[in-house]
Design an enzyme around this catalytic site. Sequence first.
Site, PDB file in Angstrom:
ATOM      1  N   ASP A 144       0.843  -1.184   0.000  1.00  0.00           N
ATOM      2  CA  ASP A 144       0.000   0.000   0.000  1.00  0.00           C
ATOM      3  C   ASP A 144       0.883   1.241   0.000  1.00  0.00           C
ATOM      4  O   ASP A 144       2.069   1.167   0.325  1.00  0.00           O
ATOM      5  CB  ASP A 144      -0.907  -0.013   1.244  1.00  0.00           C
ATOM      6  CG  ASP A 144      -2.170   0.821   1.087  1.00  0.00           C
ATOM      7  OD1 ASP A 144      -2.043   2.058   0.944  1.00  0.00           O
ATOM      8  OD2 ASP A 144      -3.271   0.245   1.107  1.00  0.00           O
ATOM      9  N   TYR A 198     -13.617   5.098 -14.431  1.00  0.00           N
ATOM     10  CA  TYR A 198     -13.677   4.041 -13.416  1.00  0.00           C
ATOM     11  C   TYR A 198     -14.308   2.770 -13.993  1.00  0.00           C
ATOM     12  O   TYR A 198     -13.780   1.669 -13.826  1.00  0.00           O
ATOM     13  CB  TYR A 198     -14.474   4.542 -12.219  1.00  0.00           C
ATOM     14  CG  TYR A 198     -14.508   3.581 -11.053  1.00  0.00           C
ATOM     15  CD1 TYR A 198     -13.377   3.367 -10.276  1.00  0.00           C
ATOM     16  CD2 TYR A 198     -15.669   2.895 -10.722  1.00  0.00           C
ATOM     17  CE1 TYR A 198     -13.397   2.498  -9.201  1.00  0.00           C
ATOM     18  CE2 TYR A 198     -15.706   2.024  -9.653  1.00  0.00           C
ATOM     19  CZ  TYR A 198     -14.563   1.823  -8.896  1.00  0.00           C
ATOM     20  OH  TYR A 198     -14.590   0.944  -7.831  1.00  0.00           O
ATOM     21  N   VAL A 204       1.326   0.364  -7.299  1.00  0.00           N
ATOM     22  CA  VAL A 204       1.028  -0.815  -8.113  1.00  0.00           C
ATOM     23  C   VAL A 204       1.372  -0.641  -9.590  1.00  0.00           C
ATOM     24  O   VAL A 204       1.461  -1.621 -10.335  1.00  0.00           O
ATOM     25  CB  VAL A 204      -0.454  -1.242  -7.972  1.00  0.00           C
ATOM     26  CG1 VAL A 204      -0.746  -1.681  -6.544  1.00  0.00           C
ATOM     27  CG2 VAL A 204      -1.406  -0.138  -8.426  1.00  0.00           C
TER      28      VAL A 204
END
Length: 259
Positions: free
Chosen positions: A39, A163, A61
């Site tokens: 994270d 999204y 990521v």
Amino acid sequence: MPRVNLEGSSSIVTGGASGIGEAAARQLAAAGSKVVIADLNEEKGAKVAAEIGGVFVKCDVTKTEDADAAVEAAVAMGPLRACVNSAGLGAPGRTIDRDNNPHDLGRFAFVINVNLIGTFNVLSRAAAAMAKQEPMDADGSRGAIVNLASCAAFDGQIGQAAYSASKGGVVGMTLPIARDLSAVGIRVNTVAPGLIDTPIYGEGEHAEQFKAHLGQSVLFPKRLGQGEELAFAIMDCITNPYMNAEVIRLDGGIRMPPK
């Protein structure tokens, strides 16, 4: 055939510092796996990792070196048997705004980069490590990957083009990646949440009222879902040895209206 035994294994959870990722990390740890919390939030991530006996790795990521660091940390603790890709974000905006200006392309690309490309980045690096390990059963199973999509992949609302596209991509790559990885005994599934009670809604009385209002649009039960409930499904995807190449909507039956 018994459920997959995670005792002595390691796992990676992106976005594991809060929300669905944190709930999944806690359940993986309870099942006997050493969890890497991957994270960007160092304070929360380190706290969760300490509480569950895992390790925290600061991870963007979208960066291969960060994904490799998370994989390396996991393999150091035991065979890598599970990877949960929960990291994600949204950046609402209409295709053209009220003044007929086009949506900012960089903003659109940012959401795709984190939610879709970031998911593929981490899962591919984790799969490469899993493939090098010894199988854990007579089927030749080496591990399982669970990606988080969203019901917005199927019924995205106004302003959710970026999204929805990112999460639709996660849904769309589930089957081909499961087919790719079947040769090395790695299963791949996707969970698509609906309205889930996570820190994104804020805290306090106003936030609670807003969440209660949102919950009325859910078919049943008429409330937001809990991270723990999503984690139940994630754990089933990991520990049920016959669950593969599936996309599961977990949304209380909601079908999102245009807005």
